[in-house]
Write a protein that holds these residues in place. Structure first.
Motif, short mmCIF file in Angstrom:
data_model
loop_
_atom_site.label_atom_id
_atom_site.label_comp_id
_atom_site.label_asym_id
_atom_site.label_seq_id
_atom_site.Cartn_x
_atom_site.Cartn_y
_atom_site.Cartn_z
N MET A 187 0.79 -1.17 -0.24
CA MET A 187 -0.06 -0.06 0.07
C MET A 187 0.82 1.38 0.15
O MET A 187 0.52 2.09 -0.71
CB MET A 187 -0.96 -0.09 1.12
N LYS A 188 2.09 1.01 0.70
CA LYS A 188 2.81 2.46 0.70
C LYS A 188 3.53 2.54 -0.86
O LYS A 188 3.76 3.73 -1.10
CB LYS A 188 3.94 2.13 1.70
N ARG A 189 3.82 1.44 -1.27
CA ARG A 189 4.27 1.41 -2.82
C ARG A 189 3.28 2.32 -3.62
O ARG A 189 3.62 2.82 -4.54
CB ARG A 189 4.67 0.06 -3.12
N LEU A 190 1.83 1.98 -3.40
CA LEU A 190 1.04 2.67 -4.07
C LEU A 190 0.92 4.22 -4.10
O LEU A 190 1.04 5.01 -4.88
CB LEU A 190 -0.40 2.22 -3.78
N LEU A 191 1.05 4.54 -2.78
CA LEU A 191 1.27 5.94 -2.42
C LEU A 191 2.52 6.58 -3.04
O LEU A 191 2.49 7.62 -3.52
CB LEU A 191 1.38 6.13 -0.89
N ALA A 192 3.71 5.84 -3.12
CA ALA A 192 4.67 6.48 -3.73
C ALA A 192 4.58 6.53 -5.09
O ALA A 192 5.37 7.29 -5.79
CB ALA A 192 5.84 5.49 -3.41
N SER A 193 3.86 5.66 -5.76
CA SER A 193 3.18 5.51 -7.18
C SER A 193 2.51 6.77 -7.62
O SER A 193 2.37 6.87 -8.73
CB SER A 193 2.72 4.41 -7.41
N GLY A 194 1.92 7.68 -6.62
CA GLY A 194 1.05 8.64 -6.85
C GLY A 194 -0.43 8.59 -6.50
O GLY A 194 -1.25 9.29 -6.63
N TYR A 195 -0.71 7.39 -5.61
CA TYR A 195 -2.01 7.10 -5.36
C TYR A 195 -2.50 8.14 -4.07
O TYR A 195 -1.31 8.82 -3.56
CB TYR A 195 -2.14 5.77 -4.80
N GLN A 196 -3.60 8.63 -4.11
CA GLN A 196 -3.99 9.31 -2.70
C GLN A 196 -4.30 8.56 -1.76
O GLN A 196 -4.14 7.30 -1.57
CB GLN A 196 -4.94 10.38 -3.29
N SER A 197 -5.20 9.03 -0.83
CA SER A 197 -5.47 8.24 0.41
C SER A 197 -6.51 6.95 0.09
O SER A 197 -7.23 7.12 -0.89
CB SER A 197 -6.73 9.23 1.02
N ILE A 198 -5.99 5.92 0.51
CA ILE A 198 -6.46 4.49 0.24
C ILE A 198 -6.75 3.62 1.26
O ILE A 198 -6.31 3.94 2.51
CB ILE A 198 -5.46 3.59 -0.76
N TYR A 199 -7.50 2.73 1.17
CA TYR A 199 -7.90 1.86 2.07
C TYR A 199 -7.93 0.56 1.65
O TYR A 199 -8.40 0.32 0.52
CB TYR A 199 -9.03 2.01 3.11
N GLN A 200 -8.28 -0.53 2.56
CA GLN A 200 -8.08 -2.05 1.78
C GLN A 200 -8.53 -3.03 3.06
O GLN A 200 -8.36 -2.67 4.26
CB GLN A 200 -6.76 -2.55 1.44
N ILE A 201 -9.55 -3.86 2.67
CA ILE A 201 -10.11 -4.92 3.62
C ILE A 201 -9.58 -6.03 2.96
O ILE A 201 -9.92 -6.62 1.83
CB ILE A 201 -11.59 -5.02 3.69
N ASN B 106 11.74 -3.65 -2.71
CA ASN B 106 10.66 -3.07 -3.66
C ASN B 106 10.24 -1.99 -2.79
O ASN B 106 10.10 -0.78 -3.10
CB ASN B 106 9.70 -3.88 -4.03
N PHE B 107 9.87 -2.40 -1.29
CA PHE B 107 9.48 -1.01 -0.53
C PHE B 107 10.46 -0.08 -0.06
O PHE B 107 10.39 1.14 -0.13
CB PHE B 107 9.24 -1.71 1.01
N ILE B 108 11.79 -0.32 0.06
CA ILE B 108 12.82 0.48 0.21
C ILE B 108 12.99 1.29 -1.20
O ILE B 108 13.16 2.61 -0.86
CB ILE B 108 14.10 -0.12 0.43
N GLU B 109 12.83 0.78 -2.23
CA GLU B 109 13.12 1.70 -3.44
C GLU B 109 11.81 2.59 -3.52
O GLU B 109 12.05 3.62 -4.00
CB GLU B 109 12.99 0.83 -4.61
N ALA B 110 10.56 2.29 -3.00
CA ALA B 110 9.24 3.03 -3.04
C ALA B 110 9.77 4.55 -2.18
O ALA B 110 9.68 5.40 -2.50
CB ALA B 110 8.29 2.29 -2.76
#
Length: 325
Positions: free
Chosen positions: A80-94, A282-286
């Motif tokens: 999910m943090k990789r998504l944020l680093a990709s340009g996503y805005q506020s997000i959630y997941q179940i 991948n997380f560190i690169e993000a």
């Protein structure tokens, strides 16, 4: 009769309504639902978590003589943090999460987690939003907020930020909780966590949810240091009616600091003869590409349902527990 569901049909309908209510809560805030992989090539280094693992033979670079290891994710956090680093805005997941731990009345090795991230939020902002969700689902009183330091001082008369292992062991002994493994334990954090779970948690959160915040930095490997007191990190947990419901942070965005913390975890694992874990590159690169300032939180959906449906066992809010799966 192990083929039968442990969740009744009537409660299944109530559960569906609550999940719909959660989704509506985020829809009204314009927080977008996402989905991330359950299987990954890396896992967490956290010394208190162990992931399930399996083998896979079909990556383009797979060795014909050695299978690659894949891990069931203990949380969707890194992706999910990789998504944020990709340009996503506020997000959630179940989503489903998996932890190789003993089954109990409050835990099943496969469970449902609600995790969300809010851009521009600080720890206080996210605690307030969590409180709003809890009131929406549980119709509970306004939560109260206490620092980790003050809850220890109030409940056991000890300052957790200015103590020693000897003092912690003496407290445990005086409370009649000493055992051989605690006597031999050399980590103050392990002793503090034992005191929290055995001596403090039973005393708090009976009438309204309680947020404990500003945990010691050594107990918050993914959280940002507090700007005023660098001994603590901007991490919070929420407890209610005997259940730990929530774990949240103001997120650490520094890739160098994050990698150092992961490496420290692995050093400790090696010292304790535990398996070292592959760091999620991948997380560190993000993080290196730039994680926006944000706060994130994970909430145990099954435990929330236990409270909402007035159940005493997690088995009653999931269709099939691990022993019937």
């Amino acid at each position: 009769m192990n083929w039968r569901a442990t969740l009744s049909w009537e409660d299944a309908k109530k559960k569906a309504l609550i999940l719909n209510k959660i989704r509506l809560f985020f829809s009204e805030l314009d927080v977008i639902e996402v989905e991330t992989p359950v299987l990954g090539r890396s896992t967490v280094t956290d010394i208190h978590l162990e992931a399930f693992q399996t083998k896979f033979d079909f990556f383009s670079d797979s060795d014909l003589n050695n299978s690659d290891t894949l891990y069931l994710q203990t949380s969707p956090e890194y992706c999910m943090k990789r998504l944020l680093a990709s340009g996503y805005q506020s997000i959630y997941q179940i989503s489903k999460a998996f932890r190789h731990e003993c089954k109990g009345s409050h835990h099943n090795p496969e469970f449902t987690m609600l995790e969300w991230y809010r851009l521009g939020f600080e720890q206080e902002d996210l605690m307030n939003e969590v409180a709003s969700l809890l009131k929406e689902i549980l119709f509970c009183n306004d939560p109260i907020k206490v620092t980790y330091q003050n809850i220890f001082i109030d409940k056991v008369g000890l300052d957790p930020l200015n103590t020693t292992c000897t003092e912690l062991k003496q407290l445990i002994y005086d409370e009649g909780k000493m055992s051989e493994w605690l006597f031999n334990e050399e980590s103050c954090d392990v002793l503090l966590q034992f005191i929290m779970s055995e001596l403090i948690e039973p005393l708090i959160g009976h009438n309204e949810p309680i947020f404990i915040y500003n945990f010691p930095i050594s107990q918050a490997s993914l959280a940002r240091k507090n700007k005023v007191d660098e001994r603590v990190a901007e991490r919070f947990e929420c407890y209610f009616k005997g259940l730990e419901l929530v774990n949240g942070f103001t997120e650490l965005t520094d890739p160098v600091e994050q990698l150092n913390r992961f490496n420290k975890d692995n050093i400790y694992r090696d010292q304790q003869e535990m398996q070292k874990k592959t760091i999620d590159r991948n997380f560190i690169e993000a993080l290196r590409s730039g994680l926006p300032n944000c706060s994130g939180v994970a909430l145990g959906v099954d435990r929330l349902l236990m409270l909402a449906l007035n159940k005493t066992s997690i088995d009653e809010v999931i269709t099939f527990s691990i022993d019937r799966a």
